[in-house]
Every structure is written in structure tokens, then in C-alpha cells.
Design a protein around this motif. Structure first.
Motif, PDB file in Angstrom:
ATOM      1  N   UNK A  78       0.702  -1.035  -0.156  1.00 13.24           N
ATOM      2  CA  UNK A  78      -0.451   0.214   0.316  1.00 13.24           C
ATOM      3  C   UNK A  78       0.734   1.568  -0.179  1.00 13.24           C
ATOM      4  N   UNK A  79       2.018   0.532   0.636  1.00 13.44           N
ATOM      5  CA  UNK A  79       2.752   2.524   0.978  1.00 13.44           C
ATOM      6  C   UNK A  79       2.993   2.976  -0.100  1.00 13.44           C
ATOM      7  N   UNK A  80       3.943   1.867  -1.235  1.00  9.62           N
ATOM      8  CA  UNK A  80       4.244   1.839  -2.333  1.00  9.62           C
ATOM      9  C   UNK A  80       3.308   2.882  -3.259  1.00  9.62           C
ATOM     10  N   UNK A  81       2.024   1.907  -3.909  1.00 10.55           N
ATOM     11  CA  UNK A  81       0.451   2.471  -4.445  1.00 10.55           C
ATOM     12  C   UNK A  81       0.284   3.883  -4.405  1.00 10.55           C
ATOM     13  N   UNK A  82       0.267   4.261  -2.305  1.00 12.18           N
ATOM     14  CA  UNK A  82       0.545   5.186  -2.118  1.00 12.18           C
ATOM     15  C   UNK A  82       1.406   6.691  -2.584  1.00 12.18           C
ATOM     16  N   UNK A  83       2.669   5.943  -2.138  1.00 13.62           N
ATOM     17  CA  UNK A  83       3.517   7.211  -3.042  1.00 13.62           C
ATOM     18  C   UNK A  83       3.793   7.326  -4.582  1.00 13.62           C
ATOM     19  N   UNK A  84       3.113   6.490  -4.862  1.00 12.50           N
ATOM     20  CA  UNK A  84       2.899   6.374  -6.101  1.00 12.50           C
ATOM     21  C   UNK A  84       2.063   7.410  -7.340  1.00 12.50           C
ATOM     22  N   UNK A  85       1.128   7.153  -6.079  1.00 11.03           N
ATOM     23  CA  UNK A  85       0.097   8.351  -6.302  1.00 11.03           C
ATOM     24  C   UNK A  85       0.115   9.757  -6.197  1.00 11.03           C
ATOM     25  N   UNK A  86       0.845   9.658  -5.141  1.00  9.04           N
ATOM     26  CA  UNK A  86       1.190  11.237  -4.687  1.00  9.04           C
ATOM     27  C   UNK A  86       1.918  11.877  -5.017  1.00  9.04           C
ATOM     28  N   UNK A  87       3.411  11.309  -6.161  1.00  8.60           N
ATOM     29  CA  UNK A  87       4.201  11.373  -6.641  1.00  8.60           C
ATOM     30  C   UNK A  87       2.957  12.204  -7.945  1.00  8.60           C
ATOM     31  N   UNK A  88       2.751  11.059  -8.671  1.00  8.09           N
ATOM     32  CA  UNK A  88       1.690  11.702  -9.619  1.00  8.09           C
ATOM     33  C   UNK A  88       1.516  12.727  -9.482  1.00  8.09           C
ATOM     34  N   UNK A  89       0.210  12.961  -8.706  1.00  6.05           N
ATOM     35  CA  UNK A  89      -0.351  14.596  -8.021  1.00  6.05           C
ATOM     36  C   UNK A  89       0.670  15.441  -7.781  1.00  6.05           C
ATOM     37  N   UNK A  90       1.880  15.183  -7.520  1.00  2.79           N
ATOM     38  CA  UNK A  90       2.605  16.566  -7.708  1.00  2.79           C
ATOM     39  C   UNK A  90       3.587  17.039  -8.981  1.00  2.79           C
ATOM     40  N   UNK A  91       3.681  16.081  -9.472  1.00  2.00           N
ATOM     41  CA  UNK A  91       4.113  15.548 -10.841  1.00  2.00           C
ATOM     42  C   UNK A  91       6.147  16.251 -10.544  1.00  2.00           C
ATOM     43  N   UNK A  92       5.630  17.640 -11.332  1.00  2.00           N
ATOM     44  CA  UNK A  92       6.843  18.178 -12.283  1.00  2.00           C
ATOM     45  C   UNK A  92       7.690  18.520 -10.659  1.00  2.00           C
ATOM     46  N   UNK A  93       6.882  19.389 -10.017  1.00  2.00           N
ATOM     47  CA  UNK A  93       6.565  20.390  -8.751  1.00  2.00           C
ATOM     48  C   UNK A  93       7.440  19.474  -7.588  1.00  2.00           C
ATOM     49  N   UNK A  94       7.418  18.560  -7.744  1.00  2.00           N
ATOM     50  CA  UNK A  94       8.676  17.257  -6.529  1.00  2.00           C
ATOM     51  C   UNK A  94       9.523  18.092  -6.315  1.00  2.00           C
ATOM     52  N   UNK A  95       9.568  18.557  -5.250  1.00  2.00           N
ATOM     53  CA  UNK A  95      11.156  18.639  -4.624  1.00  2.00           C
ATOM     54  C   UNK A  95      12.024  17.964  -4.795  1.00  2.00           C
ATOM     55  N   UNK A  96      13.507  17.835  -5.408  1.00  2.00           N
ATOM     56  CA  UNK A  96      14.234  17.112  -4.853  1.00  2.00           C
ATOM     57  C   UNK A  96      14.684  16.129  -3.764  1.00  2.00           C
ATOM     58  N   UNK A  97      14.282  16.290  -2.266  1.00  2.00           N
ATOM     59  CA  UNK A  97      13.889  15.930  -0.971  1.00  2.00           C
ATOM     60  C   UNK A  97      12.892  15.331  -1.051  1.00  2.00           C
ATOM     61  N   UNK A  98      12.009  15.520  -1.733  1.00  2.00           N
ATOM     62  CA  UNK A  98      10.464  14.493  -1.305  1.00  2.00           C
ATOM     63  C   UNK A  98      10.852  13.353  -2.334  1.00  2.00           C
ATOM     64  N   UNK A  99      11.482  13.954  -3.939  1.00  2.00           N
ATOM     65  CA  UNK A  99      11.667  12.221  -4.933  1.00  2.00           C
ATOM     66  C   UNK A  99      12.342  11.867  -4.351  1.00  2.00           C
ATOM     67  N   UNK A 100      13.487  12.119  -3.300  1.00  2.00           N
ATOM     68  CA  UNK A 100      14.218  11.250  -2.727  1.00  2.00           C
ATOM     69  C   UNK A 100      13.348   9.676  -2.149  1.00  2.00           C
ATOM     70  N   UNK A 101      12.850  10.660  -0.835  1.00  2.00           N
ATOM     71  CA  UNK A 101      11.201  10.490   0.005  1.00  2.00           C
ATOM     72  C   UNK A 101      10.382   9.190  -0.481  1.00  2.00           C
ATOM     73  N   UNK A 102       9.907   9.427  -2.227  1.00  2.00           N
ATOM     74  CA  UNK A 102       9.338   8.417  -2.463  1.00  2.00           C
ATOM     75  C   UNK A 102      10.380   8.032  -3.464  1.00  2.00           C
TER      76      UNK A 102
END
Length: 352
Positions: free
Chosen positions: A281-305
Motif C-alpha cells: 500500500x505504501x508503494x501504491x500511495x507513494x506513486x499516487x502522490x508523486x503523480x499528483x505533484x508531478x514536476x513540482x515535486x522538490x528533490x528531497x521529496x523525490x528521494x523520499x518517494x
């Protein structure tokens, strides 16, 4: 016997009041033909609206208008199909939505002399009855064993029953759910923010999603399909509900099916039919949130994802609530102390 009204004959308020007063039930006021009945109702509603009455007659006009509405609702309910169970008779309304697996129909049922709304989830194919049964079992499990203060993170199940279609003999499992109002899917949120959602707005949605998952996991359930269409948010209340538990399973069991158009969204263990855990579930949720933010995701959050979506299930986080604490720490470094950010969505809202 009273003759049903004709829209052309309702020339003024006096004629409308007389027709309403003479009616003992819907059939006395509305003709059998649906189109003609709707025309009569619209004409009566215009003539009898309290705003059209003299000020001195407003209280009486409001009572008459309320009686007209009640007769019209009874007429509509009588004309609509019903599903009868041992506990309730559900009067079917409009189709709310058609998904990959099921059709959602608006409905009402009577309890203690009052009509209550419901949302009936009906599988499109009888072969998927088992998935509707899974949803019912999971919602019952969450209601009984999940921590009560987090109950709002999942839909409320009114009843689950089998219905046999009279014309075909096909038997389907139907789940009756308490409707939700004012909610939007994360797929809708993403569509209204094609450039990506501001991570500061995504933060409260992400946090609540992790709380919902931690709650479900503590109750022994894996959702199995944390996809954008299955995560609903309420913009004004900053609320979140995780819906469509048809793909859910017990911790350590296999996810029964996947949504084919989202195949790339799933972690390897689902497609490989290996046991699912909290990390699924954590994998699925992370993919969902990453897609929601898209290119606006800052690098520290990208690493977290990236850490939440590693291919190896054993290397991913398993405790959603502990992960929430780590996310809060990272958000605090990026944006400072949490503050309430108003969030709006264009209407109409999705009610799940």
C-alpha cells in the motif's frame, strides 16, 4: 376517483391549489406518462412556490409546496425499480458513476418511518461478486476492529446482499454504502492541476492518506489499490476517504486482482502474485502522490518517494504512521511549521 391534473389546465395559482387539495395520493395528481407527469410537477411547482404567494399566505403556501414535493417524491419512487432484502427495500435512482468493476446507483430506503439515502455498488459482471464480498468483509472488519477515531477514513457499509435479476436469473452481490458528499478523487485533482499540485497542498492529502493506511494495517487489512480514483478528498474540510476496498486482502495474502490500466502503478509483488504487506500500500500511495505533484515535486521529496517505491518489498517502509512522522520532519525542513492552506476545486463535486 380524482382525475390527474393536466399542465395546460393549470392556468393559475387557484387552479393549482384546487388540484393539490383534491389529491389523496400521487396518482390523483400526476398522469401515468412520465413526461406528462414531469410537466405537471414543473407547472405546479411554479404556481405554488411560496415566493409567488402574498406575504400573509406564506405559511400556508410553504405547507402546500412541501406536500407537493412529498407527492412528487412518492410518484418517482413508485415508478422506479426496487431491490428488496430482508432488512430494507431500496428504491433505485440515477446512476452516479460507472467504474472498472461496478456501477454506483443512487438509492433510498425507509427506516423508522424516514427515508435515508444510500449508494448501491453493483458489479458489472457476476464473475466479480467475490470482489464485492471482499469489500464488505474489509469494511466490516474496519468498523469492528479499526480504531474508532479514524472511522471516517473508509466508507460506511449499510448492508451487503445478493440480488437475483428477475429477467435473467443472474445473481449479483450488492454493497449498500452511506453516500459521501462534496468529495473529489485525486484523479480529478490532478486533472485540474496539469502542471502538478503544489506540494504544500498535497501535504495534507498525503498525511491523511498515511493515517488511513496505518489505521487499515493495524486492523489487519491491505487496501491493495491505492490509486488516484480510489482516494477522495474534501477540499473545504481537508478530509480524506479511501474507497473501493474490492481489491483488499488480509496482511500476508495476495491482492486478488489489479486495475489493468494502472498496471505500471503497482509494485512487483502484486503482478507476481506474491503476498501483499503494508509496504504494498505504501508503494501504491507513494506513486499516487508523486503523480499528483508531478514536476513540482522538490528533490528531497523525490528521494523520499524513491525510498517508498523500491522494487524489493522488504526494503520499503512498512509502518505508515512511522513514515508519517518522517514525512512531517521533511516537510518541516522544506516549508517550516504546518499552517492551514485553503484548497478549492471546481464544481460539481464527486459524491462516492
Amino acid at each position: 376517483m380524482t382525475v390527474p391534473a393536466d399542465a395546460a389546465a393549470l392556468r393559475d395559482r387557484a387552479a393549482a391549489r384546487a388540484a393539490l387539495a383534491a389529491a389523496h395520493g400521487p396518482t390523483d395528481l400526476f398522469p401515468p406518462d412520465d413526461a406528462r407527469a414531469a410537466g405537471v410537477y414543473r407547472r405546479l411547482a411554479r404556481l405554488l412556490h411560496p415566493d409567488a404567494a402574498p406575504v400573509a399566505e406564506r405559511p400556508l403556501a410553504e405547507a402546500e409546496f412541501a406536500r407537493l414535493g412529498a407527492l412528487w417524491r412518492r410518484r418517482r419512487d413508485t415508478a422506479r425499480p426496487t431491490l428488496t432484502t430482508r432488512r430494507h427495500t431500496y428504491t433505485l435512482g440515477d446512476t452516479r458513476a460507472t467504474g472498472d468493476l461496478a456501477v454506483l446507483r443512487e438509492a433510498t430506503y425507509e427506516r423508522d418511518g424516514t427515508r435515508h439515502p444510500a449508494l448501491l455498488k453493483i458489479p458489472r459482471a457476476a464473475a466479480d461478486n467475490d470482489l464485492l464480498e471482499r469489500e464488505a468483509r474489509s469494511l466490516e472488519r474496519l468498523a469492528r476492529h479499526g480504531e474508532p477515531r479514524h472511522r471516517a477514513y473508509a466508507p460506511r457499509l449499510i448492508a451487503s446482499f445478493r440480488h437475483r435479476e428477475a429477467d435473467t436469473g443472474v445473481e449479483r452481490r450488492v454493497n449498500a454504502l452511506v453516500p459521501l458528499a462534496g468529495f473529489h478523487t485525486l484523479a480529478e485533482v490532478r486533472a485540474t492541476h496539469p502542471e502538478g499540485l503544489d506540494p504544500r497542498d498535497a501535504a495534507w492529502m498525503w498525511r491523511r492518506l498515511l493515517v488511513a493506511l496505518g489505521w487499515a494495517h493495524r486492523a489487519g487489512r491491505v487496501h491493495g489499490a491505492v490509486l488516484p480514483e480510489h482516494v477522495l478528498i474534501h477540499p473545504d474540510l481537508h478530509g480524506l476517504v479511501l474507497v473501493d476496498w474490492c481489491y483488499s486482502t488480509t496482511l500476508g495474502s495476495r491482492v486478488p486482482a489489479l486495475v489493468e490500466r494502472h498496471r505500471a502503478h503497482y509494485p512487483p509483488e502484486v503482478a507476481a502474485r506474491r503476498p501483499a504487506t503494508e509496504a504494498t500500500d505504501i508503494h501504491l500511495a507513494s506513486r499516487t502522490m508523486g503523480a499528483l505533484m508531478g514536476e513540482r515535486t522538490p528533490q528531497p521529496l523525490r528521494a523520499f518517494l524513491r525510498g517508498c517505491t523500491l522494487p524489493a518489498e522488504s526494503r520499503r517502509p512498512h509502518d505508515a504512521w512511522r513514515l508519517l512522522a518522517e514525512l512531517d520532519e521533511l516537510l518541516d525542513k522544506l516549508y517550516g511549521p504546518r499552517t492551514f492552506r485553503p484548497f478549492t476545486m471546481p464544481e460539481p463535486a464527486v459524491r462516492a
